[in-house]
Design a protein around this motif. Structure first.
Motif, PDB file in Angstrom:
ATOM      1  N   GLY A 129       0.799  -1.222   0.000  1.00  0.00           N
ATOM      2  CA  GLY A 129       0.000   0.000   0.000  1.00  0.00           C
ATOM      3  C   GLY A 129       0.829   1.268   0.000  1.00  0.00           C
ATOM      4  N   LEU A 130       2.109   1.163   0.371  1.00  0.00           N
ATOM      5  CA  LEU A 130       3.009   2.324   0.375  1.00  0.00           C
ATOM      6  C   LEU A 130       4.104   2.192  -0.679  1.00  0.00           C
ATOM      7  N   TYR A 131       4.035   1.141  -1.494  1.00  0.00           N
ATOM      8  CA  TYR A 131       5.095   0.862  -2.469  1.00  0.00           C
ATOM      9  C   TYR A 131       6.448   0.866  -1.774  1.00  0.00           C
ATOM     10  N   MET A 132       6.530   0.136  -0.662  1.00  0.00           N
ATOM     11  CA  MET A 132       7.716   0.142   0.180  1.00  0.00           C
ATOM     12  C   MET A 132       8.240  -1.271   0.392  1.00  0.00           C
ATOM     13  N   LEU A 133       9.553  -1.372   0.469  1.00  0.00           N
ATOM     14  CA  LEU A 133      10.225  -2.619   0.795  1.00  0.00           C
ATOM     15  C   LEU A 133      11.240  -2.312   1.880  1.00  0.00           C
ATOM     16  N   ALA A 134      11.324  -3.194   2.883  1.00  0.00           N
ATOM     17  CA  ALA A 134      12.273  -2.993   3.983  1.00  0.00           C
ATOM     18  C   ALA A 134      12.982  -4.299   4.274  1.00  0.00           C
ATOM     19  N   LEU A 135      14.212  -4.175   4.763  1.00  0.00           N
ATOM     20  CA  LEU A 135      14.902  -5.333   5.300  1.00  0.00           C
ATOM     21  C   LEU A 135      14.408  -5.481   6.734  1.00  0.00           C
ATOM     22  N   TRP A 136      13.819  -6.621   7.016  1.00  0.00           N
ATOM     23  CA  TRP A 136      13.280  -6.924   8.349  1.00  0.00           C
ATOM     24  C   TRP A 136      14.302  -7.817   9.024  1.00  0.00           C
ATOM     25  N   LEU A 137      14.845  -7.344  10.135  1.00  0.00           N
ATOM     26  CA  LEU A 137      15.841  -8.095  10.890  1.00  0.00           C
ATOM     27  C   LEU A 137      15.155  -8.698  12.105  1.00  0.00           C
ATOM     28  N   HIS A 138      14.876  -9.997  11.999  1.00  0.00           N
ATOM     29  CA  HIS A 138      14.143 -10.711  13.044  1.00  0.00           C
ATOM     30  C   HIS A 138      15.115 -11.108  14.148  1.00  0.00           C
ATOM     31  N   CYS A 139      14.754 -10.803  15.402  1.00  0.00           N
ATOM     32  CA  CYS A 139      15.654 -11.035  16.533  1.00  0.00           C
ATOM     33  C   CYS A 139      15.858 -12.518  16.840  1.00  0.00           C
ATOM     34  N   ASP A 140      14.917 -13.373  16.457  1.00  0.00           N
ATOM     35  CA  ASP A 140      15.072 -14.808  16.665  1.00  0.00           C
ATOM     36  C   ASP A 140      15.767 -15.369  15.426  1.00  0.00           C
ATOM     37  N   ALA A 141      17.098 -15.376  15.477  1.00  0.00           N
ATOM     38  CA  ALA A 141      17.898 -15.730  14.303  1.00  0.00           C
ATOM     39  C   ALA A 141      17.723 -17.172  13.872  1.00  0.00           C
ATOM     40  N   ARG A 142      17.162 -18.009  14.724  1.00  0.00           N
ATOM     41  CA  ARG A 142      16.986 -19.425  14.371  1.00  0.00           C
ATOM     42  C   ARG A 142      15.514 -19.788  14.142  1.00  0.00           C
ATOM     43  N   ALA A 143      14.668 -18.782  13.969  1.00  0.00           N
ATOM     44  CA  ALA A 143      13.233 -19.014  13.758  1.00  0.00           C
ATOM     45  C   ALA A 143      12.988 -19.702  12.419  1.00  0.00           C
ATOM     46  N   ASP A 144      11.854 -20.350  12.319  1.00  0.00           N
ATOM     47  CA  ASP A 144      11.414 -20.916  11.044  1.00  0.00           C
ATOM     48  C   ASP A 144      10.966 -19.733  10.185  1.00  0.00           C
ATOM     49  N   ALA A 145      11.659 -19.501   9.090  1.00  0.00           N
ATOM     50  CA  ALA A 145      11.376 -18.331   8.254  1.00  0.00           C
ATOM     51  C   ALA A 145       9.952 -18.311   7.727  1.00  0.00           C
ATOM     52  N   SER A 146       9.347 -19.480   7.554  1.00  0.00           N
ATOM     53  CA  SER A 146       8.002 -19.522   6.986  1.00  0.00           C
ATOM     54  C   SER A 146       6.931 -19.091   7.984  1.00  0.00           C
ATOM     55  N   THR A 147       7.226 -19.161   9.271  1.00  0.00           N
ATOM     56  CA  THR A 147       6.225 -18.806  10.280  1.00  0.00           C
ATOM     57  C   THR A 147       6.651 -17.627  11.146  1.00  0.00           C
ATOM     58  N   ALA A 148       7.784 -17.005  10.840  1.00  0.00           N
ATOM     59  CA  ALA A 148       8.287 -15.886  11.649  1.00  0.00           C
ATOM     60  C   ALA A 148       7.264 -14.757  11.691  1.00  0.00           C
ATOM     61  N   GLN A 149       7.132 -14.167  12.869  1.00  0.00           N
ATOM     62  CA  GLN A 149       6.227 -13.034  13.054  1.00  0.00           C
ATOM     63  C   GLN A 149       6.989 -11.902  13.740  1.00  0.00           C
ATOM     64  N   PRO A 150       6.585 -10.657  13.494  1.00  0.00           N
ATOM     65  CA  PRO A 150       7.272  -9.523  14.107  1.00  0.00           C
ATOM     66  C   PRO A 150       7.340  -9.640  15.631  1.00  0.00           C
TER      67      PRO A 150
END
Length: 195
Positions: A129-150
């Motif tokens: 909706g904002l035509y925006m892309l960001a690098l999201w740095l998730h603090c749980d470095a060993r999380a399952d990428a498919s289910t990671a949540q903010p």
């Protein structure tokens, strides 16, 4: 500290590699840098791509929905394009090759993230909706990428070009930037209703 890049699903990587080995897919791509690249092409730096979903309740964290994986396509010493996959009911499929300013911006943001004192898992967060892309740095470095949540300890680095009023390549706490994004995405109040 180093980033812990999550492994891409094998079918996602295989679909990009199959597209790279197809002369038709490469020659018909709308990516001049890819069409004119010399030497072998390699898919690297897989990043899960999520869509930002504003918090349903004020003060709550936003949600993220995995929609694909993006790979940098390297031609020799340079990144020539990105190869993107999407998830379908039948699994991961190749979507498209792309190029543009986000490629260099992602590389810059990844280098920025490598200098941070903590270890993060990198994702891409799309805010359509904002035509925006960001690098999201998730603090749980060993999380399952498919289910990671903010998470409140996550960081966001808006990529260039960023929407007006949002500085690209500035590291933000998710809890600082997400409410502003949600507010921008909220529908305007109806005429005649209290604001």
């Amino acid at each position: 500290m180093p980033l812990l890049v999550p492994p891409a699903p094998a079918p996602a990587l295989l679909s990009v590699l199959a597209a790279l080995s197809s002369p038709t897919a490469v020659l018909e791509a709308r990516t001049p840098a890819l069409r004119t690249a010399e030497g072998p092409l390699a898919a690297e730096h897989p990043l899960p791509v999520h869509v930002f979903e504003p918090a349903a309740v004020p003060g709550a964290l936003p949600q993220a929905r995995l929609t694909g994986w993006r790979f940098h396509i390297r031609a020799g010493a340079r990144v020539a394009a990105a190869g993107e996959t999407v998830v379908t009911p039948d699994g991961w499929v190749f979507s498209r090759f792309s190029e543009g300013p986000f490629l260099a911006s992602i590389e810059r943001a990844l280098m920025q993230a490598e200098t941070l004192p903590a270890t993060y898992q990198p994702h891409l967060l799309s805010v359509p909706g904002l035509y925006m892309l960001a690098l999201w740095l998730h603090c749980d470095a060993r999380a399952d990428a498919s289910t990671a949540q903010p998470d409140p300890d996550d960081l966001l680095v808006p990529l260039a070009p960023a929407p007006p009023g949002i500085a690209p390549h500035r590291v933000h706490r998710l809890t600082e930037l997400a409410p502003a994004l949600s507010l921008r995405l909220a529908p305007p109040p109806l005429m005649g209703s209290p604001a």
